[in-house]
Design an enzyme around this catalytic site. Structure first.
Site, short mmCIF file in Angstrom:
data_model
loop_
_atom_site.label_atom_id
_atom_site.label_comp_id
_atom_site.label_asym_id
_atom_site.label_seq_id
_atom_site.Cartn_x
_atom_site.Cartn_y
_atom_site.Cartn_z
N LYS A 178 0.85 -1.20 0.00
CA LYS A 178 0.00 0.00 0.00
C LYS A 178 0.88 1.25 0.00
O LYS A 178 1.50 1.57 1.01
CB LYS A 178 -0.92 0.06 1.23
CG LYS A 178 -1.99 1.13 1.03
CD LYS A 178 -2.56 1.71 2.29
CE LYS A 178 -1.82 2.89 2.83
NZ LYS A 178 -1.85 4.13 2.01
N GLY A 231 7.16 4.60 8.00
CA GLY A 231 6.31 5.78 8.18
C GLY A 231 6.60 6.42 9.52
O GLY A 231 7.67 6.24 10.10
N SER A 232 5.61 7.13 10.02
CA SER A 232 5.81 7.90 11.25
C SER A 232 5.75 6.99 12.49
O SER A 232 5.13 5.92 12.46
CB SER A 232 4.75 8.98 11.35
OG SER A 232 3.49 8.37 11.40
N THR A 233 6.35 7.45 13.55
CA THR A 233 6.37 6.65 14.78
C THR A 233 4.96 6.43 15.35
O THR A 233 4.63 5.28 15.71
CB THR A 233 7.33 7.29 15.81
OG1 THR A 233 8.64 7.29 15.23
CG2 THR A 233 7.35 6.53 17.12
N VAL A 235 2.06 6.17 13.86
CA VAL A 235 1.34 5.16 13.08
C VAL A 235 2.00 3.79 13.26
O VAL A 235 1.33 2.77 13.39
CB VAL A 235 1.24 5.57 11.59
CG1 VAL A 235 0.63 4.45 10.77
CG2 VAL A 235 0.41 6.84 11.43
N GLY A 236 3.33 3.77 13.31
CA GLY A 236 4.04 2.51 13.53
C GLY A 236 3.64 1.85 14.85
O GLY A 236 3.42 0.64 14.92
N GLU A 253 10.16 0.77 10.18
CA GLU A 253 11.18 1.79 9.88
C GLU A 253 10.49 3.14 10.09
O GLU A 253 9.68 3.56 9.27
CB GLU A 253 11.69 1.65 8.44
CG GLU A 253 12.33 0.30 8.12
CD GLU A 253 13.66 0.09 8.85
OE1 GLU A 253 14.16 1.02 9.49
OE2 GLU A 253 14.19 -1.04 8.78
N CYS A 287 13.90 10.19 5.98
CA CYS A 287 14.04 9.70 7.36
C CYS A 287 15.47 9.91 7.83
O CYS A 287 15.71 10.24 8.98
CB CYS A 287 13.63 8.24 7.44
SG CYS A 287 14.52 7.18 6.29
N GLU A 388 10.77 15.42 15.26
CA GLU A 388 11.31 15.20 13.92
C GLU A 388 10.83 16.34 13.01
O GLU A 388 9.63 16.61 12.92
CB GLU A 388 10.80 13.87 13.35
CG GLU A 388 11.27 13.65 11.92
CD GLU A 388 10.80 12.34 11.31
OE1 GLU A 388 9.68 11.90 11.61
OE2 GLU A 388 11.58 11.77 10.53
P1 NDP Z 1 2.61 7.98 7.99
O1 NDP Z 1 2.95 7.09 9.12
O2 NDP Z 1 1.53 8.97 8.17
O3 NDP Z 1 2.21 7.14 6.68
C1 NDP Z 1 3.00 6.11 6.15
C2 NDP Z 1 2.12 5.09 5.45
O4 NDP Z 1 1.26 4.47 6.41
C3 NDP Z 1 1.20 5.68 4.39
O5 NDP Z 1 1.01 4.73 3.35
C4 NDP Z 1 -0.08 5.88 5.17
O6 NDP Z 1 -1.25 6.01 4.40
C5 NDP Z 1 -0.09 4.62 6.00
N1 NDP Z 1 -0.95 4.69 7.19
C6 NDP Z 1 -1.35 5.81 7.86
N2 NDP Z 1 -2.15 5.45 8.89
C7 NDP Z 1 -2.25 4.10 8.86
C8 NDP Z 1 -2.93 3.13 9.67
N3 NDP Z 1 -3.67 3.49 10.71
N4 NDP Z 1 -2.83 1.83 9.35
C9 NDP Z 1 -2.07 1.43 8.30
N5 NDP Z 1 -1.42 2.31 7.50
C10 NDP Z 1 -1.48 3.61 7.78
O7 NDP Z 1 3.98 8.64 7.59
P2 NDP Z 1 4.24 9.93 6.75
O8 NDP Z 1 3.41 9.89 5.53
O9 NDP Z 1 4.13 11.09 7.62
O10 NDP Z 1 5.76 9.67 6.29
C11 NDP Z 1 6.81 10.29 6.86
C12 NDP Z 1 7.37 9.50 8.04
O11 NDP Z 1 7.99 8.33 7.56
C13 NDP Z 1 8.44 10.27 8.78
O12 NDP Z 1 8.27 10.14 10.17
C14 NDP Z 1 9.71 9.58 8.35
O13 NDP Z 1 10.78 9.72 9.23
C15 NDP Z 1 9.26 8.19 8.19
N6 NDP Z 1 10.20 7.47 7.35
C16 NDP Z 1 10.99 6.51 7.91
C17 NDP Z 1 11.94 5.85 7.16
C18 NDP Z 1 12.79 4.79 7.75
O14 NDP Z 1 13.31 3.97 6.98
N7 NDP Z 1 12.99 4.72 9.06
C19 NDP Z 1 12.14 6.18 5.74
C20 NDP Z 1 11.27 7.20 5.26
C21 NDP Z 1 10.32 7.81 6.05
P3 NDP Z 1 -1.77 7.47 3.92
O15 NDP Z 1 -1.15 7.66 2.64
O16 NDP Z 1 -3.24 7.41 3.85
O17 NDP Z 1 -1.31 8.46 4.96
#
Ligand code: NDP
Length: 485
Positions: A178, A231-233, A235-236, A253, A287, A388
């Site tokens: 996704k 993604g973000s912490t 949501v993770g 990650e 990130c 961040e």
């Molecule tokens: P989010 O956590 O908001 O979103 C990441 C993904 O998760 C998107 O596809 C999003 O969908 C999906 N998502 C959101 N909510 C849910 C849920 N409840 N259940 C399942 N999936 C969900 O991150 P950001 O878009 O804000 O991305 C930036 C973040 O990613 C930063 O914190 C960055 O540091 C981190 N990141 C980490 C990396 C690493 O390797 N450690 C590398 C790159 C980025 P939707 O599109 O609808 O929001």
């Protein structure tokens, strides 16, 4: 929001073909001008179920292939994608905002990662232990986990996808990905190309839509056995709790706030270039961006002036215009978030040396641009120190020595990357040992290698991508004992 000619997409790619999602349409917007140019219906629970069922159906045939055969199939498919780079590069720039040059770098890296694991598929060896007891020997069997749900953000849609896809597929799993709701298009085309290149139907599927709906349906689907999330912490953490039901495997990650320490014996010009590239690359939306700089007092003015000069000289503009060095931020909301962090920080203290808002150029007024920003010596408890900052804004602090720098570096909930700039091997080793992070670069910055495991400590995540270590997160192992009889 102004609209130009809209292209309507089916929404998902399941079992080797387009699948028409049944949810509400979501617009895809060009961050350079704020205009929507595509519409993609969201996947509902039933669309996600179709994708997971397709992946589950393809699992047995795919996992029974010899590992080197899986590698061969993936390798051919990856080369087919590579032949279409010229089509993918502008598409990625249009939906993400990054420069054409950066889209090329990203897509080339994504394909490299696929091919890296294709190479490893020829080299995988197991563990064999002879003579456990007289005439008894043991070996460790690796089996795929099953259907993997891969959830990816918008900042590097294809590399972050391939970090998951490559080890997952070579290890014999099947995948449902996704992408972010705002960057579905390159991923959909990537999947189509892999399929045209010979990846069997159902082995790799893509669903699109909002995380809160499509993402959650993927995480909670009873047939997904592993969730690989970037993604973000917050949501993770939510996903980790949801995946507890069913004891699903996880790789997380997450966010980072990478410190860079510049010592008094550093190559100042090289360190300043690294700080500028490391912070402003991809408009600061990485990130592993350098998000905090700690510089020794005696060289601080020289370093700060050099970084500020570079920030002022950066050519900000549309990603599809030749010569642009930094494109727009990905969304207006993301820009507002960073602007808020900068203004709350400056309210608490610190000196704004450049930037601090959108650039003056009237041609950029409709896009989500934010000027490269440098803030010096804000309070250590201000937002730019503790949160961040996912955009082109860099805080710099003067410190007296390595101890103070490391103490500040570690006073963060995050632990993703870090760097130290010094000619003194003793200092470099000490920093590499004491900084709490999954990566430390010495006189180098932010480049991730497929050969080395990558993954954060503390709130930056769990598990590893890259390296042979990634296979540990896409396989179950079993110890087998061969008796004497
Ligand atoms: P989010 O956590 O908001 O979103 C990441 C993904 O998760 C998107 O596809 C999003 O969908 C999906 N998502 C959101 N909510 C849910 C849920 N409840 N259940 C399942 N999936 C969900 O991150 P950001 O878009 O804000 O991305 C930036 C973040 O990613 C930063 O914190 C960055 O540091 C981190 N990141 C980490 C990396 C690493 O390797 N450690 C590398 C790159 C980025 P939707 O599109 O609808 O929001």
């Amino acid at each position: 929001m102004t609209t130009e000619t809209m292209t309507t997409y089916a929404g998902s790619f399941i079992a080797g073909e387009e699948h028409h999602n049944t949810g509400d349409p979501l617009e895809v917007v060009n961050p350079a001008d704020g205009k929507a140019f595509a519409e993609v219906p969201s996947a509902t629970e039933s669309d996600v179920d179709a994708a997971v069922q397709a992946a589950a159906g393809a699992l047995s045939a795919w996992s029974e292939l010899a590992v080197s055969k899986r590698g061969e199939v993936l390798g051919r498919a990856a080369h087919h994608v590579e032949e279409h780079l010229d089509e993918l590069i502008p598409l990625l720039t249009r939906e993400q905002g990054k420069t054409l040059r950066d889209s090329k770098i990203e897509l080339t890296k994504a394909i490299d990662t696929l091919l890296h694991y294709v190479g490893l598929s020829k080299a995988l060896r197991g563990v064999h232990t002879p003579n456990l007891d007289p005439g008894v020997e043991g070996y460790v069997l690796r089996r795929p986990i099953g259907v993997v749900g891969a959830i990816v953000p918008w900042n590097f849609p294809t590399t972050l996808l391939c970090n998951k896809l490559a080890p997952a597929l070579v290890a014999g799993n099947t995948v449902v990905a996704k992408p972010a709701a705002t960057t579905p298009l390159t991923t959909l085309r990537f999947a189509e190309l892999l399929s045209e290149g010979g990846l069997p139907n159902g082995v790799f599927n893509v669903i699109t839509g909002r995380g809160s709906e499509a993402g959650e349906a993927l995480v909670t689907h009873p047939l997904t056995r592993k969730i690989a999330f970037t993604g973000s912490t917050p949501v993770g953490e939510r996903i980790m709790a949801q995946a507890a039901r069913g004891t699903k495997r996880m790789t997380l990650e997450l966010g980072g706030s990478d410190p860079m320490i510049i010592c008094d014996d550093a190559d100042i010009a090289a360190a300043a270039s690294a700080a500028s590239m490391g912070r402003f690359y991809n408009c600061g939306q990485a990130c592993l961006a350098i998000k905090r700089v700690y510089v020794f007092e005696s060289v601080a003015d020289e370093v700060i002036d050099a970084i500020v000069e570079k920030a002022k000289r950066l050519k900000v503009g549309r990603g599809d215009v030749k010569g642009t060095q930094m494109g727009p931020m990905h969304t207006d909301a993301q820009r507002a978030e960073v602007a808020g962090q900068v203004s709350r920080t400056l309210h608490a203290g610190g000196e704004l040396r450049t930037g601090g808002g959108p650039p003056d150029d009237p041609d950029l007024a409709d896009g989500f641009f934010y000027a490269p920003t440098v803030v010096v010596d804000p309070p250590h408890d201000s937002p730019m120190a503790t949160e961040e900052v996912f955009g082109p804004a860099l805080p710099i602090w003067r410190v007296s020595d390595l101890d103070e720098a490391i103490a500040h570096a570690n006073a963060s909930p995050f632990g993703l990357g870090s760097s130290v700039w010094t000619k003194d091997l003793r200092r470099a080793r000490e920093a590499a040992t004491r900084i709490e992070a999954g990566y430390t670069w010495i006189n180098s910055r932010t480049k991730v290698y497929d050969e080395l495991p990558f993954g954060g400590w503390k709130s930056s995540g769990y598990g590893k991508e890259h390296g042979e270590e990634a296979f540990d997160f896409y396989t179950e192992t079993k110890s087998v004992v061969l008796g004497a009889g």
